[in-house]
Design an enzyme around this catalytic site. Structure first.
Site, PDB file in Angstrom:
ATOM      1  N   LEU A 587       0.817  -1.208   0.000  1.00  0.00           N
ATOM      2  CA  LEU A 587       0.000   0.000   0.000  1.00  0.00           C
ATOM      3  C   LEU A 587       0.852   1.259   0.000  1.00  0.00           C
ATOM      4  O   LEU A 587       0.476   2.274  -0.577  1.00  0.00           O
ATOM      5  CB  LEU A 587      -0.932   0.010   1.218  1.00  0.00           C
ATOM      6  CG  LEU A 587      -2.028  -1.063   1.237  1.00  0.00           C
ATOM      7  CD1 LEU A 587      -2.827  -0.977   2.513  1.00  0.00           C
ATOM      8  CD2 LEU A 587      -2.928  -0.935   0.024  1.00  0.00           C
ATOM      9  N   ASP A 737      -5.717  14.288  10.030  1.00  0.00           N
ATOM     10  CA  ASP A 737      -5.643  13.988   8.589  1.00  0.00           C
ATOM     11  C   ASP A 737      -6.943  13.349   8.119  1.00  0.00           C
ATOM     12  O   ASP A 737      -6.932  12.339   7.425  1.00  0.00           O
ATOM     13  CB  ASP A 737      -4.452  13.061   8.312  1.00  0.00           C
ATOM     14  CG  ASP A 737      -4.143  12.962   6.820  1.00  0.00           C
ATOM     15  OD1 ASP A 737      -4.704  13.766   6.041  1.00  0.00           O
ATOM     16  OD2 ASP A 737      -3.348  12.093   6.434  1.00  0.00           O
TER      17      ASP A 737
END
Length: 882
Positions: A587, A737
């Site tokens: 990822l 975030d």
């Protein structure tokens, strides 16, 4: 031992430098040098034009930020514009092929009297002064937005970049407006020497109902069944990701970065490509970046056969290369094809299929006269170099670049040797200082915690009859920064890189107010220890630290109470057998190490029955995300990694990604978290379309049918995110975030909040490096987070409204996509000044007026205390969804 360690670092650095030199001919992120319009390296005779007003507006005056006093400060054509049928242009001859990544333009200043500038313009380019190509961006738009006044410099990235010797700037303006231009080109020399390549046109793949276009969409030659006389995706300096369905370039379609073919249309079993160069070269190797997603029928080429031609016919003895089949790692990679020092001006290579599909994203050549250089040697004024490389009839190879590289390496070795001496001299003193500072810090923290614990019990007894303070109240008011250092790009730059853009204008009001912000010594030390040089700390650990450092108030007491509650709730995390994890894909890379997508065999039986995770069908392996710690990580990194495990194990909410297990018996340390089968919300929504009106019972219930989604289902997703954030805010955790890239989608559109976005190369364009340290998602951040460094639950509320905007626009655009990163930061300054000039994200087409006005705009209020809390946001969204 320490000397050996430093020597290993030195050796590793040299290997990295040499491998970077050999791996690719150019790096678009570093190839951004001014080529000499401003500095004068481009001679006057190399600047021509279709016409000019007068001698005082001749082409030689069309240099960016340059005025020698002889002219009126710019080139001005003798005519109006392209709209009148007169294609006026300013032409620059670079004398050799260059890789161009950026252009800059200005208008005419004429000592303050000029008012002429080009609002828009086109770029045409040529490699041989015969075949001219009209540049277009990656979405086919040929017109570039230019200047809005005659003095400011406007810089525009060329995406895709240009490989050319001749460049023309063609103004496109209103027919009644007279234009003048000053220009600069940025890039580096194209040492590859590749003039053109030809190949079969790419094919279209259908993967699980998804159209994957594998054509060369930026090819600048003749495109038909076979591409000829041009360059394109294979030379644009951008490599495709491991998963070819995604692209590192924002907003591009699946398969964009690759050119691919299926063997069903090639009866001979290979794809033939021809590469033509500017002159005869001595080739050592060819680098081919190819995909190896064998789970989707895509493999590396199993064999390559290359033929050579200097002049006349092709030579009969090809160079053959066989690559062993790789059935373990699915990552894309560069394959090195040795060319044995063969001499030629053209190469014909046949790439044999290894499976049903073959995908290539980049091809680069290394030859004796084409060693990658990190600095551009300027041309001396008055000494033009009229000959192109390779015009010597004996075809002797120039090794001057090699000598320069060897000299640079010797200088680097000398510098590193001096650094070794300095490091050894300072190590003894550093040890003493570290021990002393740690003792002082431990004593101070012990004292502060004891004081706050006493204050907590005193305040709890004093206010036992009163209600507790709102969990939405902002915490962590410290940590502001008075630095006004300019922002810089996240991409690594060399030491001699010259940033062409100007510094961001400083905000005088902010500078004055920032001088009054003084963070406590212990708070700064704690944030420095937790944050590290690679970016902001994880949301689950950073804000517990901030709770322990600050004034004691009712909100601080509730924060400490939440921390004490978590500390008392020890939730066991079990060790999972490593041999049951099967790698699927990488990822990305995070703060501690790499993040992998894996399948966990038997995880369902391993977990508790109350675990709120999605069970796989038929007992098949469970999809999980595995975070690993780098094996060479230091002690502080290991402690931070274990601290994150302890805190993540205590989070229990249906809309928060759960820590399932760990692997900490041996290195590398791993934490295993759940991963939803539909991936992240950004990519999930990007492939959907909004339904106008429901027509079936499933659509009435707001389900996703095919690739169509209803407004009610979008609001259901937002409600789930608000619910998860409500849970985090109740524990005084700040996410920092929040965005659709950090939300995972499961079956029936179940949403869970995660934090994988920063680690993925796919979203690197969403982050920006501030003050050389923290990587921040500025397009999602509140103004106080960017300018003052304050991250609170109120700043998370701001980010939630941006996330809601993403959801209602189906992630078709990046927030503030019309702004550059610098303009986004300037817009935050308008929020700070609060003069009514700030720009808000526009209302999405499907968004009701009350949701935009009453909810989203209220989340973007300047005063953080006036923004709603997540409890209120959740209630409003529930009412709207109902």
């Amino acid at each position: 031992m320490k000397v050996m360690g430093v020597m290993q670092i030195q050796h590793h650095f040299l290997l990295v430098l040499l491998s970077a030199a050999a791996r690719s001919q150019v790096n678009p992120e570093m190839c951004r040098y001014p080529l000499g319009m401003t500095g004068g390296q481009i001679l006057d005779e190399d600047i021509t034009a279709s016409s000019q007003w007068s001698e005082s507006t001749a082409p030689r005056f069309g240099r960016l930020d340059f005025d020698n006093g002889d002219g009126d400060g710019a080139w001005c054509p003798d005519g109006k514009s392209e709209a009148d049928g007169l294609r006026q242009y300013l032409q620059v001859d670079l004398r050799s092929l260059h890789f161009l990544t950026l252009v800059g333009t200005q208008g005419r200043h004429a000592d303050g009297m000029g008012k002429e500038f080009a609002q828009r313009y086109r770029i045409h380019y040529s490699r041989d002064d015969t075949h001219w190509v009209a540049w277009q961006d990656r979405k086919g738009q040929p017109v570039i937005e230019g200047n809005r006044n005659p003095y400011d410099v406007v810089l525009k990235d060329l995406e895709p970049p240009i490989i050319a010797r001749y460049v023309r700037f063609i103004p496109v303006t209103d027919h009644s407006m007279i234009v003048c231009m000053r220009v600069e080109l940025y890039g580096c020399q194209w040492l590859d020497g590749l003039m053109e390549y030809s190949a079969p046109e790419g094919h279209q793949m259908i993967y699980r109902g998804l159209d994957v276009f594998l054509n060369d969409s930026v090819y600048d030659g003749v495109a038909s069944d076979r591409l000829t006389k041009g360059l394109g995706l294979l030379t644009d300096g951008t490599w495709g990701l491991d998963d070819f369905l995604h692209s590192p370039i924002y907003g591009m379609w699946p398969g964009y970065d690759y050119v691919g073919w299926t063997n069903r249309t090639f009866p001979r079993g290979y794809v033939e490509m021809v590469f033509n160069f500017d002159h005869i070269r001595n080739f050592t190797s060819m680098k081919v970046h190819s995909s190896n997603m064998f789970s989707r029928g895509v493999r590396l080429f199993r064999q390559a056969s290359c033929f050579f031609r200097s002049e006349g016919d092709w030579e009969g003895d090809p160079v053959a290369f066989k690559h062993p089949a790789d059935r373990i790692s699915q990552g894309a990679r560069f394959i090195t094809v040795p060319l044995g020092g063969r001499t030629a001006s053209s190469i014909k290579c046949r790439f044999h299929f290894g499976d049903l599909w073959m995908l290539i994203s980049e091809v680069a050549f290394q030859s004796g006269s084409a060693v990658y250089n990190t600095s551009l040697t300027p041309r001396k004024r008055g000494h033009p170099t009229n000959a192109l490389p390779g015009e010597d009839p004996t075809h002797k190879l120039d090794d001057s670049n090699t000598r320069i590289l060897i000299g640079c390496l010797v200088a680097i070795i000398a510098i590193l040797s001096a650094i070794i001496v300095i490091i050894l001299w300072r190590q003894v003193w550093q040890k003493l200082l570290e021990k002393a500072s740690r003792r002082m810090l431990d004593d101070e923290l012990t004292e502060r915690l004891a004081e706050q614990t006493q204050a907590f019990f005193f305040l709890r007894s004093s206010f036992s009859s009163s209600t507790t303070s709102s969990s939405e109240k902002a915490v962590g008011e410290g940590g502001g920064s008075s630095s006004t250092s300019p922002y810089e790009r996240i991409f690594p730059l060399s030491g001699d890189y010259q940033e062409p853009s100007r510094l961001i204008r400083k905000l005088p009001e902010f500078a004055q107010s920032a001088e009054n912000l003084v963070a406590s010594r212990s708070s700064r030390l704690l944030l420095q220890q937790v944050g590290g040089p690679d970016g902001p700390p994880h949301y689950a650990e950073a804000d517990i630290i901030s709770l322990l450092d600050g004034p004691v108030s009712t909100s601080s007491c509730s924060s400490i109470a939440a921390f004490s509650l978590l500390a008392s709730r020890e939730v066991p995390v079990r060790e999972f057998p490593r041999d049951r994890l099967s790698f699927r894909e990488k990822l990305g890379e995070g703060q501690f190490g790499e993040v992998h997508l894996c399948e966990a065999e038997g995880m369902q039986d391993f977990l508790d029955e109350d675990a709120s995770i999605e069970r796989s069908h038929g007992g098949s392996p469970l999809l999980v995300a595995v975070k690993t710690l780098r094996e060479d990580a230091n002690k502080n990194a290991r402690n931070d990694f274990l601290k994150e495990i302890r805190i993540m194990s205590r989070l229990r909410d249906p809309n928060i990604v759960r820590l399932l297990a760990v692997c900490v018996d041996t290195d590398p340390l791993c934490m295993i978290t759940e991963y939803m089968e539909n991936g992240d919300l950004n990519q999930f929504l990007h492939q959907l379309q909004l339904r106008e009106a429901p027509t079936t019972e499933a659509e009435e219930q707001g389900e996703v049918v095919g690739n169509v989604v209803s407004y009610s289902k979008l609001m259901s997703m937002a409600v789930q995110i608000a619910s998860g954030m409500r849970y985090l805010s109740s524990l005084n955790f700040v996410h920092r975030d929040l965005a659709t890239r950090n939300c995972l989608v499961g079956r029936s559109c179940t949403i869970k909040i995660a934090d994988f976005g920063m680690s993925r190369n796919l979203y690197r364009g969403d982050y920006y490096r501030i003050q050389g340290r923290a990587v921040l998602p500025i397009r999602w951040m509140s103004w106080e987070s960017i300018l003052l460094g304050k991250f609170t639950m109120a700043s998370d509320v701001w980010a939630f409204a941006v996330t809601l905007w993403e959801i209602l626009t189906l992630c078709q655009e990046q927030p503030y996509c019309q702004f550059s990163d610098e303009q986004v930061i300037e817009n935050t300054g308008e929020f700070f000044r609060d003069h009514g000039k700030q720009v808000y994200l526009p209302k999405p087409a499907c968004c009701p007026d009350d949701v935009y006005t009453d909810l989203m705009l209220s989340c973007w209020r300047r005063n953080a205390k006036q923004r709603p809390g997540f409890q209120e946001i959740h209630c409003r969204l529930m009412e709207n969804a109902a």
